[in-house]
Design an enzyme around this catalytic site. Structure first.
Site, PDB file in Angstrom:
ATOM      1  N   SER A  34      53.445  13.591  17.324  1.00 48.87           N
ATOM      2  CA  SER A  34      53.439  12.221  17.854  1.00 48.87           C
ATOM      3  C   SER A  34      54.082  11.282  16.854  1.00 48.87           C
ATOM      4  CB  SER A  34      51.997  11.771  18.098  1.00 48.87           C
ATOM      5  OG  SER A  34      51.971  10.389  18.374  1.00 48.87           O
ATOM      6  N   TYR A  82      43.413  10.565  15.802  1.00 46.12           N
ATOM      7  CA  TYR A  82      44.455  11.277  16.552  1.00 46.12           C
ATOM      8  C   TYR A  82      45.675  11.501  15.649  1.00 46.12           C
ATOM      9  CZ  TYR A  82      48.251  11.885  19.975  1.00 46.12           C
ATOM     10  OH  TYR A  82      49.345  12.337  20.673  1.00 46.12           O
TER      11      TYR A  82
HETATM   12  P1  NAP Z   1      48.472  15.005  29.464  1.00 51.89           P
HETATM   13  O1  NAP Z   1      49.333  14.412  30.517  1.00 51.89           O
HETATM   14  O2  NAP Z   1      47.114  14.453  29.217  1.00 51.89           O
HETATM   15  O3  NAP Z   1      48.389  16.591  29.755  1.00 51.89           O
HETATM   16  C1  NAP Z   1      47.604  17.361  28.898  1.00 51.89           C
HETATM   17  C2  NAP Z   1      47.877  18.819  29.130  1.00 51.89           C
HETATM   18  O4  NAP Z   1      47.149  19.560  28.136  1.00 51.89           O
HETATM   19  C3  NAP Z   1      47.393  19.318  30.474  1.00 51.89           C
HETATM   20  O5  NAP Z   1      48.206  20.390  30.861  1.00 51.89           O
HETATM   21  C4  NAP Z   1      45.983  19.802  30.168  1.00 51.89           C
HETATM   22  O6  NAP Z   1      45.522  20.825  31.068  1.00 51.89           O
HETATM   23  C5  NAP Z   1      46.172  20.369  28.767  1.00 51.89           C
HETATM   24  N1  NAP Z   1      44.937  20.301  27.993  1.00 51.89           N
HETATM   25  C6  NAP Z   1      44.208  19.210  27.695  1.00 51.89           C
HETATM   26  N2  NAP Z   1      43.121  19.567  27.000  1.00 51.89           N
HETATM   27  C7  NAP Z   1      43.163  20.898  26.872  1.00 51.89           C
HETATM   28  C8  NAP Z   1      42.313  21.864  26.304  1.00 51.89           C
HETATM   29  N3  NAP Z   1      41.152  21.541  25.707  1.00 51.89           N
HETATM   30  N4  NAP Z   1      42.663  23.162  26.368  1.00 51.89           N
HETATM   31  C9  NAP Z   1      43.814  23.528  26.977  1.00 51.89           C
HETATM   32  N5  NAP Z   1      44.665  22.673  27.551  1.00 51.89           N
HETATM   33  C10 NAP Z   1      44.337  21.373  27.505  1.00 51.89           C
HETATM   34  O7  NAP Z   1      49.183  14.961  28.027  1.00 51.89           O
HETATM   35  P2  NAP Z   1      50.697  14.535  27.647  1.00 51.89           P
HETATM   36  O8  NAP Z   1      50.741  13.066  27.546  1.00 51.89           O
HETATM   37  O9  NAP Z   1      51.642  15.259  28.475  1.00 51.89           O
HETATM   38  O10 NAP Z   1      50.740  15.075  26.137  1.00 51.89           O
HETATM   39  C11 NAP Z   1      51.346  16.316  25.790  1.00 51.89           C
HETATM   40  C12 NAP Z   1      51.469  16.363  24.277  1.00 51.89           C
HETATM   41  O11 NAP Z   1      52.282  15.279  23.831  1.00 51.89           O
HETATM   42  C13 NAP Z   1      50.133  16.234  23.540  1.00 51.89           C
HETATM   43  O12 NAP Z   1      50.118  17.071  22.420  1.00 51.89           O
HETATM   44  C14 NAP Z   1      50.130  14.787  23.105  1.00 51.89           C
HETATM   45  O13 NAP Z   1      49.315  14.572  21.975  1.00 51.89           O
HETATM   46  C15 NAP Z   1      51.601  14.573  22.811  1.00 51.89           C
HETATM   47  N6  NAP Z   1      51.999  13.173  22.862  1.00 51.89           N
HETATM   48  C16 NAP Z   1      51.874  12.461  24.014  1.00 51.89           C
HETATM   49  C17 NAP Z   1      52.251  11.118  24.004  1.00 51.89           C
HETATM   50  C18 NAP Z   1      52.134  10.253  25.234  1.00 51.89           C
HETATM   51  O14 NAP Z   1      52.368   9.038  25.116  1.00 51.89           O
HETATM   52  N7  NAP Z   1      51.824  10.786  26.392  1.00 51.89           N
HETATM   53  C19 NAP Z   1      52.722  10.520  22.841  1.00 51.89           C
HETATM   54  C20 NAP Z   1      52.847  11.296  21.693  1.00 51.89           C
HETATM   55  C21 NAP Z   1      52.485  12.621  21.710  1.00 51.89           C
HETATM   56  P3  NAP Z   1      44.728  20.425  32.445  1.00 51.89           P
HETATM   57  O15 NAP Z   1      45.751  19.857  33.374  1.00 51.89           O
HETATM   58  O16 NAP Z   1      44.151  21.703  32.924  1.00 51.89           O
HETATM   59  O17 NAP Z   1      43.694  19.416  32.037  1.00 51.89           O
END
Ligand code: NAP
Length: 256
Positions: free
Chosen positions: A143, A155
């Site tokens: 991130s 985080y």
């Molecule tokens: P998201 O939309 O919340 O999706 C999360 C994904 O991770 C889903 O597939 C979920 O599965 C899975 N997941 C959550 N908890 C889990 C667990 N305990 N065990 C296994 N799988 C789990 O997240 P996102 O925004 O796409 O984020 C993806 C990555 O990018 C993360 O590492 C996040 O920290 C990073 N990131 C995101 C942002 C942002 O602004 N969105 C910014 C910086 C970094 P289910 O569907 O089954 O719940």
């Protein structure tokens, strides 16, 4: 690296958001993708269906990370789906964010973030090593929060550990020509940030502090991952790629 049409990938957290976009993009490049998820069966099946509809190949693997037996469950499903094929690309994308400050977050919430964002990727990489083909790829999704001072300290701390994991593994994995890199998204339109959808003023504020003038989209991250996964990136390892669109890089229109 082998021909793209014969490559395989595990993308953790691929049922929604950034992970889904990565899975779809890699599958569009001809990669056979394991779509990992925790609980949302319907979302994972939708991702697999979307990939297949577009002519790609994928299968779903359910394994909640951060609970007892998580890594065994994940690799049992992964190896079953791969049917003896090795793994070419591992994308540690699954992550959780508890948007609380140091005085708000509970020890249990901090421990859960550490378990999912740090412990799980470390143990997944270790367990994947015998399956990973020489010349393969490990890509960790961190991130932009690790280079700035937001109030979501805990985080950012977990993602900082992931950044260190990338750098410190390069020599060990490099001996097998496996590259290890980090991609750092900024504020991206996913379920992790429901306020971006619900609050246009907040979305506009994010766009205002982003050099490229908008919020991030999952495909913005997926395309960078696809580059690192490709043969074009064979000579790139240990890097932290900023895919934030230039979030918080400067004061914008501010003049002292
Ligand atoms: P998201 O939309 O919340 O999706 C999360 C994904 O991770 C889903 O597939 C979920 O599965 C899975 N997941 C959550 N908890 C889990 C667990 N305990 N065990 C296994 N799988 C789990 O997240 P996102 O925004 O796409 O984020 C993806 C990555 O990018 C993360 O590492 C996040 O920290 C990073 N990131 C995101 C942002 C942002 O602004 N969105 C910014 C910086 C970094 P289910 O569907 O089954 O719940």
């Amino acid at each position: 690296m082998t021909d793209a049409t014969h490559r395989t990938a595990l993308v953790t957290g691929a049922s929604r958001g950034v992970g889904r976009a990565i899975a779809e993009r890699l599958a569009a490049d001809g990669v056979f993708v394991a779509v990992h998820y925790a609980r949302q069966d319907a979302a994972a099946q939708e991702t697999v269906a979307a990939i297949e509809k577009a002519g790609g190949r994928a299968f779903a693997v359910r394994a909640e990370l951060g609970v007892d037996g998580d890594i065994d469950t994940l690799f049992t499903g992964l190896e079953e789906g791969l049917r003896g094929q090795p793994l070419d690309i591992l994308v540690n994308n699954a992550g959780v964010a508890v948007p609380k400050s140091i005085d708000e977050i509970t020890p249990e919430e901090f421990d859960h973030m550490l378990a999912v964002n740090v412990r799980a990727p470390f143990l997944i990489i270790r367990r994947a090593l015998p399956l990973l083909r020489d010349g393969g790829r490990v890509i960790n999704i961190s991130s932009g929060a690790t280079r700035i001072a937001l109030r979501e300290h805990a985080y950012a701390v977990t993602k900082g550990a992931l950044d260190t994991m990338t750098r410190t593994l390069t020599m060990t994995l490099g001996a097998r020509s496996i590259t290890v890199n980090t991609v750092a998204p900024g504020i991206t339109e996913t379920d992790m940030n429901p306020w971006l959808r619900d609050n246009p003023e907040a979305a506009a504020a994010v766009a205002g502090v982003t050099a490229l003038g908008r919020t991030g989209r999952p495909a913005d991250i997926a395309d960078v991952v696809a580059f690192l996964a490709s043969d074009d990136a064979r000579w790139v390892t240990g890097q932290w790629l900023d895919a934030t669109g230039g979030l918080y890089l400067g004061p914008g229109g501010f003049r002292p």
